[in-house]
Design an enzyme around this catalytic site. Structure first.
Site, PDB file in Angstrom:
ATOM      1  N   GLN A  40      73.055 101.862 -43.038  1.00 45.08           N
ATOM      2  CA  GLN A  40      72.073 102.701 -42.356  1.00 45.08           C
ATOM      3  C   GLN A  40      71.716 102.068 -41.015  1.00 45.08           C
ATOM      4  O   GLN A  40      71.497 100.848 -40.969  1.00 45.08           O
ATOM      5  CB  GLN A  40      70.812 102.851 -43.209  1.00 45.08           C
ATOM      6  CG  GLN A  40      69.843 103.899 -42.677  1.00 45.08           C
ATOM      7  CD  GLN A  40      68.556 103.959 -43.480  1.00 45.08           C
ATOM      8  OE1 GLN A  40      67.985 102.926 -43.820  1.00 45.08           O
ATOM      9  NE2 GLN A  40      68.086 105.149 -43.796  1.00 45.08           N
TER      10      GLN A  40
ATOM     11  N   MET B 285      67.120  98.319 -49.392  1.00 45.98           N
ATOM     12  CA  MET B 285      67.934  99.447 -48.955  1.00 45.98           C
ATOM     13  C   MET B 285      68.241 100.294 -50.174  1.00 45.98           C
ATOM     14  O   MET B 285      68.735  99.789 -51.178  1.00 45.98           O
ATOM     15  CB  MET B 285      69.226  98.970 -48.280  1.00 45.98           C
ATOM     16  CG  MET B 285      70.121 100.107 -47.801  1.00 45.98           C
ATOM     17  SD  MET B 285      69.295 101.133 -46.551  1.00 45.98           S
ATOM     18  CE  MET B 285      70.115 102.715 -46.843  1.00 45.98           C
ATOM     19  N   GLU B 286      67.976 101.586 -50.046  1.00 39.45           N
ATOM     20  CA  GLU B 286      67.931 102.493 -51.175  1.00 39.45           C
ATOM     21  C   GLU B 286      69.292 102.997 -51.653  1.00 39.45           C
ATOM     22  O   GLU B 286      69.398 104.138 -52.145  1.00 39.45           O
ATOM     23  CB  GLU B 286      67.055 103.698 -50.812  1.00 39.45           C
ATOM     24  CG  GLU B 286      67.579 104.548 -49.651  1.00 39.45           C
ATOM     25  CD  GLU B 286      67.072 104.141 -48.282  1.00 39.45           C
ATOM     26  OE1 GLU B 286      67.137 104.967 -47.359  1.00 39.45           O
ATOM     27  OE2 GLU B 286      66.611 102.989 -48.141  1.00 39.45           O
TER      28      GLU B 286
ATOM     29  N   HIS C 229      59.230 101.596 -53.362  1.00 38.77           N
ATOM     30  CA  HIS C 229      59.708 102.347 -52.204  1.00 38.77           C
ATOM     31  C   HIS C 229      61.180 102.720 -52.362  1.00 38.77           C
ATOM     32  O   HIS C 229      61.565 103.884 -52.160  1.00 38.77           O
ATOM     33  CB  HIS C 229      59.507 101.511 -50.937  1.00 38.77           C
ATOM     34  CG  HIS C 229      59.855 102.228 -49.669  1.00 38.77           C
ATOM     35  ND1 HIS C 229      58.932 102.948 -48.946  1.00 38.77           N
ATOM     36  CD2 HIS C 229      61.027 102.348 -48.993  1.00 38.77           C
ATOM     37  CE1 HIS C 229      59.514 103.476 -47.879  1.00 38.77           C
ATOM     38  NE2 HIS C 229      60.787 103.117 -47.881  1.00 38.77           N
ATOM     39  N   GLU C 230      62.014 101.746 -52.732  1.00 40.65           N
ATOM     40  CA  GLU C 230      63.445 102.032 -52.863  1.00 40.65           C
ATOM     41  C   GLU C 230      63.714 102.992 -54.019  1.00 40.65           C
ATOM     42  O   GLU C 230      64.587 103.859 -53.926  1.00 40.65           O
ATOM     43  CB  GLU C 230      64.238 100.736 -53.043  1.00 40.65           C
ATOM     44  CG  GLU C 230      64.002  99.682 -51.959  1.00 40.65           C
ATOM     45  CD  GLU C 230      64.023 100.230 -50.542  1.00 40.65           C
ATOM     46  OE1 GLU C 230      64.791 101.167 -50.262  1.00 40.65           O
ATOM     47  OE2 GLU C 230      63.256  99.720 -49.701  1.00 40.65           O
TER      48      GLU C 230
ATOM     49  N   HIS D  78      62.983 106.515 -52.962  1.00 41.27           N
ATOM     50  CA  HIS D  78      64.058 107.105 -52.166  1.00 41.27           C
ATOM     51  C   HIS D  78      65.048 107.901 -53.023  1.00 41.27           C
ATOM     52  O   HIS D  78      65.805 108.718 -52.494  1.00 41.27           O
ATOM     53  CB  HIS D  78      64.816 106.010 -51.417  1.00 41.27           C
ATOM     54  CG  HIS D  78      64.331 105.775 -50.021  1.00 41.27           C
ATOM     55  ND1 HIS D  78      64.284 106.771 -49.057  1.00 41.27           N
ATOM     56  CD2 HIS D  78      63.888 104.646 -49.398  1.00 41.27           C
ATOM     57  CE1 HIS D  78      63.837 106.268 -47.923  1.00 41.27           C
ATOM     58  NE2 HIS D  78      63.576 104.977 -48.097  1.00 41.27           N
TER      59      HIS D  78
ATOM     60  N   GLU E 161      61.441 108.723 -44.771  1.00 43.87           N
ATOM     61  CA  GLU E 161      60.573 107.559 -44.947  1.00 43.87           C
ATOM     62  C   GLU E 161      59.120 107.917 -45.236  1.00 43.87           C
ATOM     63  O   GLU E 161      58.437 107.202 -45.964  1.00 43.87           O
ATOM     64  CB  GLU E 161      60.675 106.648 -43.719  1.00 43.87           C
ATOM     65  CG  GLU E 161      62.083 106.137 -43.453  1.00 43.87           C
ATOM     66  CD  GLU E 161      62.671 105.337 -44.606  1.00 43.87           C
ATOM     67  OE1 GLU E 161      61.913 104.936 -45.519  1.00 43.87           O
ATOM     68  OE2 GLU E 161      63.895 105.116 -44.594  1.00 43.87           O
TER      69      GLU E 161
ATOM     70  N   ASP F  59      67.636 103.465 -34.658  1.00 48.52           N
ATOM     71  CA  ASP F  59      66.664 102.466 -35.083  1.00 48.52           C
ATOM     72  C   ASP F  59      65.268 102.752 -34.531  1.00 48.52           C
ATOM     73  O   ASP F  59      64.262 102.353 -35.137  1.00 48.52           O
ATOM     74  CB  ASP F  59      67.108 101.068 -34.656  1.00 48.52           C
ATOM     75  CG  ASP F  59      68.220 100.515 -35.533  1.00 48.52           C
ATOM     76  OD1 ASP F  59      68.503 101.121 -36.592  1.00 48.52           O
ATOM     77  OD2 ASP F  59      68.823  99.489 -35.158  1.00 48.52           O
TER      78      ASP F  59
ATOM     79  N   TYR G 228      57.276 105.872 -41.337  1.00 44.60           N
ATOM     80  CA  TYR G 228      56.908 105.385 -42.664  1.00 44.60           C
ATOM     81  C   TYR G 228      55.434 105.691 -42.976  1.00 44.60           C
ATOM     82  O   TYR G 228      55.116 106.582 -43.759  1.00 44.60           O
ATOM     83  CB  TYR G 228      57.151 103.878 -42.766  1.00 44.60           C
ATOM     84  CG  TYR G 228      58.591 103.458 -42.851  1.00 44.60           C
ATOM     85  CD1 TYR G 228      59.144 103.052 -44.065  1.00 44.60           C
ATOM     86  CD2 TYR G 228      59.410 103.433 -41.729  1.00 44.60           C
ATOM     87  CE1 TYR G 228      60.463 102.636 -44.158  1.00 44.60           C
ATOM     88  CE2 TYR G 228      60.731 103.026 -41.803  1.00 44.60           C
ATOM     89  CZ  TYR G 228      61.257 102.627 -43.026  1.00 44.60           C
ATOM     90  OH  TYR G 228      62.568 102.230 -43.115  1.00 44.60           O
TER      91      TYR G 228
ATOM     92  N   ARG H 143      65.134  88.181 -42.888  1.00 45.09           N
ATOM     93  CA  ARG H 143      64.527  89.513 -42.970  1.00 45.09           C
ATOM     94  C   ARG H 143      63.927  89.902 -41.632  1.00 45.09           C
ATOM     95  O   ARG H 143      63.040  89.232 -41.095  1.00 45.09           O
ATOM     96  CB  ARG H 143      63.460  89.530 -44.066  1.00 45.09           C
ATOM     97  CG  ARG H 143      62.875  90.902 -44.338  1.00 45.09           C
ATOM     98  CD  ARG H 143      61.892  90.840 -45.496  1.00 45.09           C
ATOM     99  NE  ARG H 143      61.227  92.113 -45.698  1.00 45.09           N
ATOM    100  CZ  ARG H 143      60.233  92.312 -46.565  1.00 45.09           C
ATOM    101  NH1 ARG H 143      59.815  91.303 -47.319  1.00 45.09           N
ATOM    102  NH2 ARG H 143      59.671  93.496 -46.684  1.00 45.09           N
TER     103      ARG H 143
END
Length: 649
Positions: free
Chosen positions: A192, A320-321, A345-346, A349, A368, A424, A432, A605
């Site tokens: 992504q 990452m989902e 959160h993931e 998704h 998001e 991005d 979000y 990260r």
């Protein structure tokens, strides 16, 4: 009676047809048509707004970040046959694309590629392979290169032999010394928003959904995983995968390494290197409860298994989902489940993003924002209203910061501008947290029970489809607003969606726990003793609120007092360490810089390291930061390398 239904699900289905979605994917449970008599009784404001929003649906709109001619010919299935060659750090082999033709006159297939070396292209026919002419266009720094295949006939299956580049931005190859055991290499992907084209020639756009299968060969003893059904056979270096549900290309994922697993239940497992496997399984043990809550609120989980892979520290995101196999950063393993909102959160998704997908990155809030809203609902159901409120309060602060720091106002509206320079740019807190607060606004205005019913139907009606903001708004008008025309105004909705900045109707979450933290902080700042600050019951969220609330001009002796009491410079919780380091950099608090150096050398990260490097550069530590980056850069993911290169350049 004649229906006036003119631009809702029917137009959406037509729009999806133009984007190449087949009849199976276009099967939508349409809302009941609004009849003339009913239309006359509706509040005219709703009818007018609905018509205006429906008129914005552009059947020719396409994703600007792809070369693919998916309006003419669309790839429906991909079959990979690849070898992971760690010696030269490439994936090599072939891919077979199954193509559906939207245009009966289509005589070419255009794919996205980026730094791929193509050896041959042929059609697979009953009479044998037929070589096809192709050309690869000029390389664009962002989009890569178009690959145009000439089609003298509309062949169903096309095979491409190729190999990736060692510098592929979507793949990270770790040497053994960069992994936990120091003996085995590691490979993982991050595709992504537009890096799947660095792994294979594809129509790399969220507007196109594919199923896929794969045969992956690796060195014996290493386990291969993909965002598909996992091959739990022997570690013999030969693995087979199937993904039967159609997904956008950015959700293809691969990982290879010295990976083991622990089953949490019969549907959920955790994969990781052994050093962190047991701790990860303990940390994420509430995932089955998260699944129960999500299904109860939003409908059945349609992806069979939900597994998680904890990656090496260089993974540039929190998670990452990837369907069936969420990728997670090891920085989530805090020991107290305080950071498991990222897991929520993931998992969320699986409904928003994976099941219902933004058709272009200009509409990233649909992915998001819905996901962040569902995440917060999961956290509330499992851990209580106070925790969910604290997380929204922290999110609101992050949202305000991102709006303030945005390069231009157009990037602070949900609908990203037509001249969006890079996908991005759509992944700020505007998409979000902003999207979450918009849905929270609707929940409050229409009532939670009514809104839950709407969201559940939304996920069902648009399952396995790609939509835009302009598809969502008429659907919202018909299925929610028309039932209570006085709940919101058109001006309020458009302020959220199309206008820059923070709407006046945004929630202001007030946490009693945060107020107690602020009271203690105020007493200490006015001259109190750090030993009197009572933190025994604090969670990560209270610590973040406390540290973020420290003034930038805090005297160094007070930094020293806090550090002496709580050892914040050596905090093992990455979230707490990160915000402490940001404050220490601005204050030039020297004792924090040695542990900060180790943090930057060991954590990849992006949420942490991008802002830390930016803050160092802005506060006259450029040379010191550059020295660290030069040493850390080989261990960072290519995506992180690119972002941090920009900071120093």
């Amino acid at each position: 009676m004649k229906s006036v239904w003119f631009a809702g699900s029917a137009m959406i289905a037509l729009a999806l047809t133009s984007c190449g979605n087949d009849s199976r994917e276009r099967k939508v449970t349409e809302p009941a048509p609004v009849e003339l008599e009913e239309e006359a009784a509706l509040d005219q404001r709703v009818a007018d707004a609905r018509a205006a929003w429906a008129a914005k649906i552009d059947l020719t709109e396409r994703d600007k970040f792809t070369y693919a001619n998916y309006h003419e010919a669309v790839v429906r299935h991909v079959d990979f046959d690849l070898t992971a060659d760690f010696d030269v750090k490439v994936l090599k082999g072939s891919v077979v694309l199954t193509v559906n033709y939207i245009d009966p006159e289509a005589s070419r297939l255009i794919l996205d590629t980026n730094q791929l070396t193509v050896d041959s292209v042929s059609a697979i026919t009953n009479e044998g392979p037929v070589a096809l002419d192709y050309k690869i266009g000029q390389q664009d720094p962002l989009l890569g290169s178009p690959m145009e295949i000439e089609l003298p006939s509309q062949y169903e299956k096309i095979e491409i032999s190729y190999r990736t580049s060692p510098e592929a931005e979507g793949l990270q190859w770790l040497n053994p010394e960069q992994t936990a055991n120091g003996e085995s290499p590691f490979l993982f992907s991050q595709f992504q928003p537009l890096y799947a084209r660095t792994m294979a020639p594809l129509q790399d756009t969220p507007a196109v959904r594919i199923t896929y299968s794969a045969n992956i060969k690796t060195p014996p003893g290493l386990r291969a995983l993909m965002s598909a059904n996992q091959d739990r056979g022997p570690l013999d270096g030969d693995y087979r995968f199937e993904m039967p549900q159609p997904i956008p290309s950015y959700l293809i994922a691969i990982a290879v390494g010295d990976i083991d697993l622990i089953d949490i239940d019969d549907q959920i497992a955790v994969y990781a290197e052994n050093y962190i496997l047991s701790a990860s399984a303990d940390e994420f043990s509430d995932t089955p409860k998260m699944m129960e809550v999500s299904e109860a609120y939003y409908g059945p989980y349609l992806w069979d298994r939900y597994d998680m892979l904890v990656l090496p520290p260089s993974f540039p995101f929190g998670g990452m989902e990837n369907p069936r196999l969420s990728f997670l950063t090891p920085t989530l393993v805090a020991g107290d489940k305080s950071l498991t909102n990222v897991v929520a959160h993931e998992l969320a998704h699986s409904w928003s993003g994976n099941l219902v997908t933004n058709a272009t990155w200009r509409d990233a809030w649909l992915n998001e924002g819905f996901t962040s809203y569902v995440e917060n609902r999961i956290m509330e159901a499992l851990y209580g209203v106070d925790r969910a409120t604290m997380e929204r309060s922290l999110d609101l602060k992050s949202l305000k910061r991102d709006i303030e720091e945005a390069e231009r106002p157009a990037l602070t509206a949900f609908k990203m501008p037509e001249d969006l320079a890079h996908p991005d740019d759509a992944f700020s807190q505007v998409s979000y947290a902003g999207g979450m607060f918009f849905l929270k606004f609707l929940e409050e205005r229409f009532g939670r029970e009514t809104f839950d019913t709407f969201v559940k139907r939304y996920f069902s009606d648009f399952a396995f489809q790609a939509i835009t903001t302009e598809d969502f708004l008429p659907y919202f008008a018909d299925n929610l607003w028309a039932k209570d025309p006085d709940a919101v105004t058109r001006e309020e909705i458009e302020a959220w969606i199309y206008e820059p900045g923070l709407p006046l109707t945004v929630e202001d979450p007030q946490s009693d726990a945060f107020e107690k933290v602020s009271d203690q902080q105020a007493i200490w700042l006015s001259g109190g003793d750090a030993n009197d600050i009572q933190t025994e019951a604090w969670t990560t969220h209270e610590w973040l609120h406390f540290i973020n609330g420290l003034p930038d001009d805090l005297p160094l002796e007070q930094f020293e007092a806090l550090d002496a009491r709580f050892d914040l410079s050596n905090a093992q919780n990455a979230e707490i360490a990160n915000v402490w380091y940001l404050k220490a950099i601005v204050a030039n608090y020297e004792p924090a810089f040695a542990p900060l150096e180790q943090f930057l050398l060991s954590v990849g990260r992006g949420k942490f390291i991008y802002r830390l490097y930016q803050t160092l550069v802005k506060n006259d530590r450029r040379g010191w930061a550059k020295n660290i980056y030069d040493r850390a850069r080989p261990g960072y993911h290519p995506i992180a390398q690119s972002r941090i290169d920009e900071i120093f350049n």
